[in-house]
Enzyme design. Structure first.
Site, PDB file in Angstrom:
ATOM      1  N   GLN A   1       1.113  11.102 -19.564  1.00 53.96           N
ATOM      2  CA  GLN A   1       2.533  11.147 -19.188  1.00 53.96           C
ATOM      3  C   GLN A   1       3.225   9.831 -19.564  1.00 53.96           C
ATOM      4  OE1 GLN A   1       4.150  12.738 -15.325  1.00 53.96           O
ATOM      5  NE2 GLN A   1       4.082  10.588 -14.768  1.00 53.96           N
TER       6      GLN A   1
ATOM      7  N   MET B   1      -5.844   7.396  -6.004  1.00 51.37           N
ATOM      8  CA  MET B   1      -4.894   7.934  -5.021  1.00 51.37           C
ATOM      9  C   MET B   1      -4.030   8.998  -5.672  1.00 51.37           C
ATOM     10  SD  MET B   1      -3.950   5.100  -2.394  1.00 51.37           S
ATOM     11  CE  MET B   1      -5.247   4.159  -1.615  1.00 51.37           C
TER      12      MET B   1
ATOM     13  N   MET C   1       7.367  12.429  -7.134  1.00 48.74           N
ATOM     14  CA  MET C   1       7.519  13.732  -6.479  1.00 48.74           C
ATOM     15  C   MET C   1       7.267  13.589  -4.974  1.00 48.74           C
ATOM     16  SD  MET C   1       6.313  16.557  -9.225  1.00 48.74           S
ATOM     17  CE  MET C   1       4.564  16.393  -8.968  1.00 48.74           C
TER      18      MET C   1
ATOM     19  N   HIS D   1       2.004   4.854  -5.089  1.00 46.95           N
ATOM     20  CA  HIS D   1       3.467   4.836  -5.207  1.00 46.95           C
ATOM     21  C   HIS D   1       4.019   3.485  -4.724  1.00 46.95           C
ATOM     22  CE1 HIS D   1       2.946   9.381  -4.686  1.00 46.95           C
ATOM     23  NE2 HIS D   1       3.584   9.285  -5.823  1.00 46.95           N
TER      24      HIS D   1
ATOM     25  N   VAL E   1      -4.194   2.859  -8.755  1.00 44.81           N
ATOM     26  CA  VAL E   1      -4.574   2.359  -7.427  1.00 44.81           C
ATOM     27  C   VAL E   1      -5.567   3.359  -6.833  1.00 44.81           C
ATOM     28  CG1 VAL E   1      -3.728   1.752  -5.130  1.00 44.81           C
ATOM     29  CG2 VAL E   1      -2.366   1.202  -7.149  1.00 44.81           C
TER      30      VAL E   1
HETATM   31  P1  AMP Z   1       3.850  11.607  -8.619  1.00 46.63           P
HETATM   32  O1  AMP Z   1       4.640  11.486  -7.351  1.00 46.63           O
HETATM   33  O2  AMP Z   1       2.430  12.020  -8.400  1.00 46.63           O
HETATM   34  O3  AMP Z   1       4.561  12.394  -9.682  1.00 46.63           O
HETATM   35  O4  AMP Z   1       3.718  10.143  -9.201  1.00 46.63           O
HETATM   36  C1  AMP Z   1       4.823   9.305  -9.336  1.00 46.63           C
HETATM   37  C2  AMP Z   1       4.385   8.077 -10.092  1.00 46.63           C
HETATM   38  O5  AMP Z   1       3.324   7.453  -9.375  1.00 46.63           O
HETATM   39  C3  AMP Z   1       3.843   8.402 -11.494  1.00 46.63           C
HETATM   40  O6  AMP Z   1       4.279   7.383 -12.392  1.00 46.63           O
HETATM   41  C4  AMP Z   1       2.352   8.343 -11.288  1.00 46.63           C
HETATM   42  O7  AMP Z   1       1.638   7.996 -12.470  1.00 46.63           O
HETATM   43  C5  AMP Z   1       2.237   7.233 -10.260  1.00 46.63           C
HETATM   44  N1  AMP Z   1       0.977   7.320  -9.531  1.00 46.63           N
HETATM   45  C6  AMP Z   1       0.472   8.393  -8.872  1.00 46.63           C
HETATM   46  N2  AMP Z   1      -0.736   8.089  -8.361  1.00 46.63           N
HETATM   47  C7  AMP Z   1      -1.011   6.806  -8.710  1.00 46.63           C
HETATM   48  C8  AMP Z   1      -2.099   5.918  -8.485  1.00 46.63           C
HETATM   49  N3  AMP Z   1      -3.175   6.283  -7.801  1.00 46.63           N
HETATM   50  N4  AMP Z   1      -2.016   4.667  -8.990  1.00 46.63           N
HETATM   51  C9  AMP Z   1      -0.931   4.272  -9.695  1.00 46.63           C
HETATM   52  N5  AMP Z   1       0.133   5.054  -9.945  1.00 46.63           N
HETATM   53  C10 AMP Z   1       0.101   6.310  -9.456  1.00 46.63           C
END
Ligand code: AMP
Length: 315
Positions: free
Chosen positions: A164, A195, A41, A48, A187
């Protein structure tokens, strides 16, 4: 278009329409190249970027989608407040070696009259599914659509969103998607905070309160190492730590089976500890895999572990 054939390092391309995205993927597949995909997103952070680098290892072309998906937000949730900055995202994705950033519009993804949604029965009745009714239907529907549009060989998801990831794996199996689903460890900031794009909405006071999510997970890991196996005691300790900050409102603190997400009473093997906490008006989640009698988290298959201190990233 010239950039179809040759790989041009450092040149990132934005694709805005579904038609163009499908055409690009068809061309890449015809050229016998592989596509690794990271759905997001946007409002990128090092988590990311780690997923994008993993994708680089999994395919010779990397596609990242940036789409703040309206169907996964409830009416009282933060769809409008969700942070967005596509120029910054493009620069960061380019630094991670991404080929294509796909930025579809909501009107293209959900044209008037769109009326088909993917609903899963069992895994969504736990954890975030309870407080966010319809959320995972929105997630599954958009991910299925993105898989059909991008047609990737592999897709990378973060274990920060453990539920998810489990739900997407299940959908991929159940609906026979030919996509390899790869989980990536969480991470964290140097102090342990997972994060999240939503961290940008934490002022210094809330940032301090938010750290107790990580601290309560780390404390539970410590208690497990000391032989505690009573789930109720572990949850009570975490709740006490989190509510010590008046800014925090617990949505859930759960310890459950990592695969079925069913609650458990005693730790006898690997167990998922998962939290969701409203920190001020920012909802944050985090989790860790508790492993009795095993401290070597970094030797495990990343599909099955989150890991706390050892997964910190310097990115
Ligand atoms: P989002 O943009 O928050 O929907 O996340 C996009 C992808 O990044 C999803 O697969 C999340 O699980 C992953 N993601 C978000 N934050 C982290 C993090 N801190 N460490 C690893 N993956 C992450």
């Amino acid at each position: 278009m010239a950039w179809f054939g040759a790989r041009r390092r450092g040149i990132i391309q934005t694709i805005r329409t579904i038609t163009e995205m499908k055409a690009w993927s068809d061309r890449i597949r015809q050229a016998q190249e592989t596509i690794a995909f990271v759905p997001t997103m946007g409002y990128f952070h090092a988590g990311h970027l780690a997923l994008m680098r993993e994708a680089r290892r999994r395919g010779n072309r990397v596609v990242v989608s940036v789409f703040v998906n309206p169907t996964q937000f409830g009416p009282k949730e933060d769809f409008n407040a969700y942070p967005r900055d596509i120029d910054r995202d493009l620069a960061m994705a380019e630094s991670a070696g991404v080929d294509i950033v796909f930025t579809p519009s909501a009107a293209d993804m959900y044209p008037a009259g769109a009326d088909t949604f993917i609903r899963q029965e069992r895994l969504p009745v736990h954890l975030c599914g309870l407080s966010r009714p319809g959320h995972f239907t929105g997630v599954l529907t958009v991910v299925a659509k993105l898989f059909n549009i991008v047609n990737p060989h592999a897709a990378v998801f973060g274990q920060k969103d453990w539920q998810q990831l489990a739900i997407i794996r299940k959908m991929t199996t159940d609906l026979n998607f030919d996509v390899d689903i790869i989980g990536h460890p969480t991470v964290r900031e140097p102090d342990g905070l997972a994060m999240s794009s939503r961290n940008a909405r934490l002022d210094p006071n809330l940032r301090e309160a938010a750290l107790c999510l990580y601290r309560s997970l780390a404390a539970a890991e410590g208690q497990i190492r000391n032989g505690v196996t009573d789930v109720a005691a572990l949850i009570r300790a975490a709740e006490k730590q989190i509510t010590a900050y008046p800014q925090n409102r617990i949505d859930y603190v759960r310890i459950c089976d990592p695969d079925t997400l069913d609650d458990i009473n005693t730790i006898t093997g690997p167990a998922l500890m998962a939290l969701a906490v409203g920190v001020g008006d920012v909802r944050l989640i985090d989790n860790t895999l508790l492993r009795p009698g095993d401290q070597s988290l970094d030797t495990r298959d990343c599909r099955n572990m989150t890991g706390l201190p050892k997964t910190q990233s310097k990115e």
